[in-house]
Enzyme design. Sequence first.
Site, PDB file in Angstrom:
ATOM      1  N   ARG A 222      -7.496  -2.746 -21.034  1.00  0.00           N
ATOM      2  CA  ARG A 222      -6.693  -1.535 -21.197  1.00  0.00           C
ATOM      3  C   ARG A 222      -7.033  -0.563 -20.067  1.00  0.00           C
ATOM      4  O   ARG A 222      -8.147  -0.558 -19.536  1.00  0.00           O
ATOM      5  CB  ARG A 222      -6.966  -0.873 -22.555  1.00  0.00           C
ATOM      6  CG  ARG A 222      -6.335  -1.619 -23.711  1.00  0.00           C
ATOM      7  CD  ARG A 222      -4.799  -1.533 -23.698  1.00  0.00           C
ATOM      8  NE  ARG A 222      -4.147  -2.236 -24.780  1.00  0.00           N
ATOM      9  CZ  ARG A 222      -3.479  -3.384 -24.646  1.00  0.00           C
ATOM     10  NH1 ARG A 222      -3.385  -3.982 -23.483  1.00  0.00           N
ATOM     11  NH2 ARG A 222      -2.870  -3.933 -25.686  1.00  0.00           N
ATOM     12  N   HIS A 270       1.434  -4.160 -16.237  1.00  0.00           N
ATOM     13  CA  HIS A 270       1.110  -4.571 -17.615  1.00  0.00           C
ATOM     14  C   HIS A 270       1.911  -5.817 -18.016  1.00  0.00           C
ATOM     15  O   HIS A 270       2.667  -5.801 -18.984  1.00  0.00           O
ATOM     16  CB  HIS A 270       1.366  -3.427 -18.610  1.00  0.00           C
ATOM     17  CG  HIS A 270       0.596  -3.607 -19.887  1.00  0.00           C
ATOM     18  ND1 HIS A 270       0.092  -2.571 -20.622  1.00  0.00           N
ATOM     19  CD2 HIS A 270       0.244  -4.739 -20.578  1.00  0.00           C
ATOM     20  CE1 HIS A 270      -0.534  -3.040 -21.693  1.00  0.00           C
ATOM     21  NE2 HIS A 270      -0.447  -4.358 -21.686  1.00  0.00           N
TER      22      HIS A 270
HETATM   23  N1  LIG Z   1      -2.780  -6.886 -20.105  1.00  0.00           N
HETATM   24  C1  LIG Z   1      -2.162  -7.596 -21.018  1.00  0.00           C
HETATM   25  O1  LIG Z   1      -1.026  -8.027 -20.831  1.00  0.00           O
HETATM   26  C2  LIG Z   1      -2.884  -7.936 -22.293  1.00  0.00           C
HETATM   27  C3  LIG Z   1      -2.372  -8.919 -23.140  1.00  0.00           C
HETATM   28  C4  LIG Z   1      -3.083  -9.258 -24.282  1.00  0.00           C
HETATM   29  C5  LIG Z   1      -4.276  -8.625 -24.591  1.00  0.00           C
HETATM   30  N2  LIG Z   1      -4.749  -7.648 -23.748  1.00  0.00           N
HETATM   31  C6  LIG Z   1      -6.034  -6.999 -24.013  1.00  0.00           C
HETATM   32  O2  LIG Z   1      -7.068  -7.959 -23.942  1.00  0.00           O
HETATM   33  C7  LIG Z   1      -8.177  -7.487 -24.682  1.00  0.00           C
HETATM   34  C8  LIG Z   1      -8.798  -8.616 -25.490  1.00  0.00           C
HETATM   35  O3  LIG Z   1      -7.961  -9.033 -26.561  1.00  0.00           O
HETATM   36  P1  LIG Z   1      -8.512 -10.030 -27.698  1.00  0.00           P
HETATM   37  O4  LIG Z   1      -7.374 -10.301 -28.608  1.00  0.00           O
HETATM   38  O5  LIG Z   1      -9.232 -11.176 -27.089  1.00  0.00           O
HETATM   39  O6  LIG Z   1      -9.618  -9.099 -28.408  1.00  0.00           O
HETATM   40  P2  LIG Z   1     -10.615  -9.462 -29.589  1.00  0.00           P
HETATM   41  O7  LIG Z   1     -10.287 -10.796 -30.194  1.00  0.00           O
HETATM   42  O8  LIG Z   1     -10.675  -8.283 -30.500  1.00  0.00           O
HETATM   43  O9  LIG Z   1     -12.029  -9.634 -28.859  1.00  0.00           O
HETATM   44  C9  LIG Z   1     -12.766  -8.559 -28.374  1.00  0.00           C
HETATM   45  C10 LIG Z   1     -14.070  -9.055 -27.734  1.00  0.00           C
HETATM   46  O10 LIG Z   1     -14.722  -7.927 -27.140  1.00  0.00           O
HETATM   47  C11 LIG Z   1     -16.057  -7.857 -27.608  1.00  0.00           C
HETATM   48  N3  LIG Z   1     -16.505  -6.453 -27.696  1.00  0.00           N
HETATM   49  C12 LIG Z   1     -15.929  -5.439 -28.378  1.00  0.00           C
HETATM   50  N4  LIG Z   1     -16.649  -4.301 -28.224  1.00  0.00           N
HETATM   51  C13 LIG Z   1     -17.705  -4.633 -27.430  1.00  0.00           C
HETATM   52  C14 LIG Z   1     -18.803  -3.896 -26.917  1.00  0.00           C
HETATM   53  N5  LIG Z   1     -18.989  -2.603 -27.193  1.00  0.00           N
HETATM   54  N6  LIG Z   1     -19.696  -4.558 -26.138  1.00  0.00           N
HETATM   55  C15 LIG Z   1     -19.553  -5.875 -25.864  1.00  0.00           C
HETATM   56  N7  LIG Z   1     -18.528  -6.620 -26.321  1.00  0.00           N
HETATM   57  C16 LIG Z   1     -17.608  -6.000 -27.098  1.00  0.00           C
HETATM   58  C17 LIG Z   1     -16.032  -8.503 -28.986  1.00  0.00           C
HETATM   59  O11 LIG Z   1     -17.338  -8.920 -29.333  1.00  0.00           O
HETATM   60  P3  LIG Z   1     -17.628  -9.679 -30.726  1.00  0.00           P
HETATM   61  O12 LIG Z   1     -16.947 -11.016 -30.602  1.00  0.00           O
HETATM   62  O13 LIG Z   1     -19.103  -9.812 -30.766  1.00  0.00           O
HETATM   63  O14 LIG Z   1     -17.034  -8.822 -31.803  1.00  0.00           O
HETATM   64  C18 LIG Z   1     -15.045  -9.656 -28.754  1.00  0.00           C
HETATM   65  O15 LIG Z   1     -15.704 -10.753 -28.188  1.00  0.00           O
HETATM   66  C19 LIG Z   1      -7.684  -6.289 -25.457  1.00  0.00           C
HETATM   67  O16 LIG Z   1      -8.021  -5.096 -24.755  1.00  0.00           O
HETATM   68  C20 LIG Z   1      -6.187  -6.441 -25.416  1.00  0.00           C
HETATM   69  O17 LIG Z   1      -5.543  -5.217 -25.607  1.00  0.00           O
HETATM   70  C21 LIG Z   1      -4.075  -7.303 -22.617  1.00  0.00           C
END
Ligand SMILES: NC(=O)c1ccc[n+]([C@@H]2O[C@H](COP(=O)([O-])OP(=O)(O)OC[C@H]3O[C@@H](n4cnc5c(N)ncnc54)[C@H](OP(=O)(O)O)[C@@H]3O)[C@@H](O)[C@H]2O)c1
Length: 307
Positions: A222, A270
């Site tokens: 983000r 994005h």
């Molecule tokens: N640009 C785009 O087009 C696009 C498209 C899709 C998604 N995204 C973005 O991609 C990101 C990831 O999505 P996702 O679905 O994979 O998320 P997710 O399943 O919620 O996974 C989040 C990961 O981040 C880790 N995390 C969270 N807070 C942390 C901290 N303080 N320190 C260290 N690690 C931390 C979590 O650790 P734990 O596993 O230990 O909980 C988990 O491994 C999001 O920001 C989403 O908005 C962007």
Amino acid sequence: MIVIASTKPYAQKMLLDAFQAFAPENSFCLPDDACATQATTAACWFPDMDQLESLPDLQLIHSMGAGVEHLDLKKIEYKYQLCRIVDAHHKQGMLNYLHWGILYYQRCFDLYAHNQQQQIWHQYSQLSEHDVKVGIMGLGEIGSFVAQKLANYGYQISGWSKSSKSIESVTCYSGEAQFEQFLSQSQILINLLPLTTETRHILSNKTFEKLPKGAAVINSGRGAHLNSNDLLACLQSGQLRGAILDVFEQEPLIPEHPLWTTQNVLITPHVASHAPLKVVVEQILENDKRLINRQPLMNVVNLQRGY
Ligand SMILES: NC(=O)c1ccc[n+]([C@@H]2O[C@H](COP(=O)([O-])OP(=O)(O)OC[C@H]3O[C@@H](n4cnc5c(N)ncnc54)[C@H](OP(=O)(O)O)[C@@H]3O)[C@@H](O)[C@H]2O)c1
């Protein structure tokens, strides 16, 4: 009944078009329609929460994307359940985008683009996947998939998450205590964290200075993960070789923003990965059906953690 709720006109139209195309008639409505009072689920992108709170039967807030940072979690907590979209196409799209970004640096396309402007013919040596160390911040639904696939391609992959993980052929780090060690071996740093109070501006000087000199950064998490002034300073000093940025604190990125014209910054609007709208509609309809039938919901967000 699903109510479509976004304060962003483009998203409201996109969601309405998608429900009209892929959902049964009379299964969805807009917040001002009379049938909104029967809505049990809201399909949301930056919704007006005050408006949603006036709907008596509403029980589920459903993000139309992977992230939930566009929602006021304080208003949702204790009152509604919260779900998001998790999708295989989404993961594959992100893998494609990030593989392209890694190749951009691995095969020196950034340097060739720069050299072309000055008509310089120079061949750089060709690195293999095994020579490239990639660090992935966030090993969730998308990050763990991407890490595993890139490791299969032969890259040296490290990952960092909040809790400890075990992923085959990926060196996993977790928590504050291991962040520095993780960074020290990330020649290409990829951000796939959710946006929370803990991760806001995590891509800042403090992080960049712990990367190997000349590292590259790819932000597809983000926009507010990045402190863009710090990025610009580190690009200027040579601490960073370049950055690929897909997300911004203010989208669209304003025309006068210096990132647009900074050498070594590549901007995409994005588009790193989108779940197909058909999938978005199907997942929201399925969760609404499960809600009504009192079955477990898919892709529930932990409101305490904020992701
Ligand atoms: N640009 C785009 O087009 C696009 C498209 C899709 C998604 N995204 C973005 O991609 C990101 C990831 O999505 P996702 O679905 O994979 O998320 P997710 O399943 O919620 O996974 C989040 C990961 O981040 C880790 N995390 C969270 N807070 C942390 C901290 N303080 N320190 C260290 N690690 C931390 C979590 O650790 P734990 O596993 O230990 O909980 C988990 O491994 C999001 O920001 C989403 O908005 C962007």
